[in-house]
Design a protein around this motif. Structure first.
Motif, PDB file in Angstrom:
ATOM      1  N   ALA A  52      13.411  -8.199   9.283  1.00  0.00           N
ATOM      2  CA  ALA A  52      13.397  -8.187   7.816  1.00  0.00           C
ATOM      3  C   ALA A  52      12.356  -7.196   7.297  1.00  0.00           C
ATOM      4  O   ALA A  52      12.597  -6.472   6.323  1.00  0.00           O
ATOM      5  CB  ALA A  52      13.129  -9.592   7.285  1.00  0.00           C
ATOM      6  N   GLN A  53      11.207  -7.129   7.957  1.00  0.00           N
ATOM      7  CA  GLN A  53      10.184  -6.168   7.546  1.00  0.00           C
ATOM      8  C   GLN A  53      10.617  -4.736   7.839  1.00  0.00           C
ATOM      9  O   GLN A  53      10.385  -3.825   7.034  1.00  0.00           O
ATOM     10  CB  GLN A  53       8.863  -6.445   8.266  1.00  0.00           C
ATOM     11  CG  GLN A  53       8.186  -7.713   7.774  1.00  0.00           C
ATOM     12  CD  GLN A  53       6.921  -7.959   8.557  1.00  0.00           C
ATOM     13  OE1 GLN A  53       5.922  -7.279   8.315  1.00  0.00           O
ATOM     14  NE2 GLN A  53       6.965  -8.890   9.477  1.00  0.00           N
ATOM     15  N   ALA A  54      11.254  -4.532   8.989  1.00  0.00           N
ATOM     16  CA  ALA A  54      11.742  -3.190   9.335  1.00  0.00           C
ATOM     17  C   ALA A  54      12.741  -2.705   8.290  1.00  0.00           C
ATOM     18  O   ALA A  54      12.722  -1.533   7.901  1.00  0.00           O
ATOM     19  CB  ALA A  54      12.366  -3.201  10.728  1.00  0.00           C
ATOM     20  N   ALA A  55      13.584  -3.608   7.810  1.00  0.00           N
ATOM     21  CA  ALA A  55      14.542  -3.239   6.761  1.00  0.00           C
ATOM     22  C   ALA A  55      13.804  -2.883   5.472  1.00  0.00           C
ATOM     23  O   ALA A  55      14.169  -1.924   4.788  1.00  0.00           O
ATOM     24  CB  ALA A  55      15.527  -4.382   6.525  1.00  0.00           C
ATOM     25  N   ALA A  56      12.764  -3.623   5.138  1.00  0.00           N
ATOM     26  CA  ALA A  56      12.012  -3.357   3.905  1.00  0.00           C
ATOM     27  C   ALA A  56      11.325  -1.997   3.954  1.00  0.00           C
ATOM     28  O   ALA A  56      11.353  -1.248   2.974  1.00  0.00           O
ATOM     29  CB  ALA A  56      10.989  -4.465   3.658  1.00  0.00           C
ATOM     30  N   VAL A  57      10.710  -1.660   5.076  1.00  0.00           N
ATOM     31  CA  VAL A  57       9.979  -0.385   5.152  1.00  0.00           C
ATOM     32  C   VAL A  57      10.904   0.811   5.364  1.00  0.00           C
ATOM     33  O   VAL A  57      10.458   1.957   5.271  1.00  0.00           O
ATOM     34  CB  VAL A  57       8.861  -0.398   6.230  1.00  0.00           C
ATOM     35  CG1 VAL A  57       7.821  -1.447   5.913  1.00  0.00           C
ATOM     36  CG2 VAL A  57       9.423  -0.556   7.626  1.00  0.00           C
ATOM     37  N   ALA A  58      12.186   0.573   5.622  1.00  0.00           N
ATOM     38  CA  ALA A  58      13.140   1.675   5.774  1.00  0.00           C
ATOM     39  C   ALA A  58      13.507   2.296   4.427  1.00  0.00           C
ATOM     40  O   ALA A  58      14.031   3.411   4.386  1.00  0.00           O
ATOM     41  CB  ALA A  58      14.407   1.181   6.482  1.00  0.00           C
ATOM     42  N   ALA A  59      13.201   1.606   3.336  1.00  0.00           N
ATOM     43  CA  ALA A  59      13.498   2.124   1.994  1.00  0.00           C
ATOM     44  C   ALA A  59      12.567   3.294   1.665  1.00  0.00           C
ATOM     45  O   ALA A  59      11.506   3.458   2.265  1.00  0.00           O
ATOM     46  CB  ALA A  59      13.336   1.007   0.966  1.00  0.00           C
ATOM     47  N   ASP A  60      12.987   4.091   0.677  1.00  0.00           N
ATOM     48  CA  ASP A  60      12.172   5.239   0.263  1.00  0.00           C
ATOM     49  C   ASP A  60      10.844   4.818  -0.357  1.00  0.00           C
ATOM     50  O   ASP A  60       9.842   5.497  -0.205  1.00  0.00           O
ATOM     51  CB  ASP A  60      12.947   6.101  -0.746  1.00  0.00           C
ATOM     52  CG  ASP A  60      14.095   6.837  -0.097  1.00  0.00           C
ATOM     53  OD1 ASP A  60      14.041   7.078   1.120  1.00  0.00           O
ATOM     54  OD2 ASP A  60      15.055   7.168  -0.814  1.00  0.00           O
ATOM     55  N   GLY A  61      10.876   3.728  -1.099  1.00  0.00           N
ATOM     56  CA  GLY A  61       9.665   3.238  -1.730  1.00  0.00           C
ATOM     57  C   GLY A  61       9.619   1.738  -1.628  1.00  0.00           C
ATOM     58  O   GLY A  61      10.655   1.071  -1.617  1.00  0.00           O
ATOM     59  N   TRP A  62       8.407   1.181  -1.513  1.00  0.00           N
ATOM     60  CA  TRP A  62       8.257  -0.268  -1.407  1.00  0.00           C
ATOM     61  C   TRP A  62       6.823  -0.683  -1.680  1.00  0.00           C
ATOM     62  O   TRP A  62       5.889   0.098  -1.556  1.00  0.00           O
ATOM     63  CB  TRP A  62       8.685  -0.784  -0.038  1.00  0.00           C
ATOM     64  CG  TRP A  62       8.237   0.027   1.155  1.00  0.00           C
ATOM     65  CD1 TRP A  62       8.994   0.950   1.827  1.00  0.00           C
ATOM     66  CD2 TRP A  62       6.960   0.019   1.810  1.00  0.00           C
ATOM     67  NE1 TRP A  62       8.265   1.497   2.860  1.00  0.00           N
ATOM     68  CE2 TRP A  62       7.015   0.932   2.882  1.00  0.00           C
ATOM     69  CE3 TRP A  62       5.779  -0.689   1.608  1.00  0.00           C
ATOM     70  CZ2 TRP A  62       5.938   1.177   3.731  1.00  0.00           C
ATOM     71  CZ3 TRP A  62       4.695  -0.459   2.456  1.00  0.00           C
ATOM     72  CH2 TRP A  62       4.793   0.463   3.503  1.00  0.00           C
ATOM     73  N   ILE A  63       6.710  -1.928  -2.069  1.00  0.00           N
ATOM     74  CA  ILE A  63       5.414  -2.606  -2.150  1.00  0.00           C
ATOM     75  C   ILE A  63       5.594  -3.869  -1.338  1.00  0.00           C
ATOM     76  O   ILE A  63       6.536  -4.636  -1.566  1.00  0.00           O
ATOM     77  CB  ILE A  63       5.021  -2.920  -3.597  1.00  0.00           C
ATOM     78  CG1 ILE A  63       4.843  -1.614  -4.366  1.00  0.00           C
ATOM     79  CG2 ILE A  63       3.751  -3.759  -3.638  1.00  0.00           C
ATOM     80  CD1 ILE A  63       4.729  -1.778  -5.846  1.00  0.00           C
TER      81      ILE A  63
END
Length: 165
Positions: A52-63
């Motif tokens: 789930a974290q890997a999917a989140a950090v794969a985005a162009d931008g995130w917090i």
């Protein structure tokens, strides 16, 4: 500022700051507690939590807000900004108590996890500066050396930081 980690002890204001940053920067916010906890305060399997974290950090931008040092390797090297809320333990305890009273009986931390405050959690908060603070700061320095680091200790520090965004 497109890939931001918000770190700090329980009750430091991580979730609130992350939501405000997300609104200001127009990037999605991920709360790690919502990825980690399953209904009834059951931890997610480690492979599910990491995926789930890997999917989140794969985005162009995130917090991403939350500590979970066991998965820093997924987040710290990709962060361009790390914000550490370094509030005192009495501030953390007061905020957690107020949050518990405000959210009593609701599952606002994670779906299916009714707000609770027990002695184990109080001890965790009280001991956090001694048991986790320096390790967390060392990990940030080592694994996110190129990221901008912001150490915010007071409400005024947070307000000034938000104004600078």
């Amino acid at each position: 500022m497109r890939r931001v980690l918000v770190l700090g002890p329980s009750g430091s204001g991580k979730s609130t700051l992350a939501r405000r940053l997300g609104a200001a920067l127009h990037v999605p916010v991920t709360h790690l507690d919502q990825l980690y906890w399953r209904p009834g305060w059951v931890p997610a399997p480690p492979e599910d939590f990491r995926a789930a974290q890997a999917a989140a950090v794969a985005a162009d931008g995130w917090i991403i807000e939350g500590n979970y040092s066991s998965s820093f390797d997924l987040r710290l090297p990709l962060a361009d900004t790390v914000v550490f809320l370094d509030v005192g333990r009495t501030t953390s305890l007061r905020r957690v108590l107020l949050r518990h009273l405000r959210e009593r009986g609701r599952d606002t931390q994670a779906p299916g996890c009714v707000s609770k405050l027990d002695l184990e959690f109080v001890r965790w908060i009280w001991n956090w500066p001694r048991t986790h603070r320096s390790r967390l700061l060392a990990s940030v320095a080592t694994d996110a050396p190129l990221a901008r680091h912001h150490l915010l200790r007071t409400h005024a520090d947070v307000a000034a930081f938000l104004l600078s965004v």
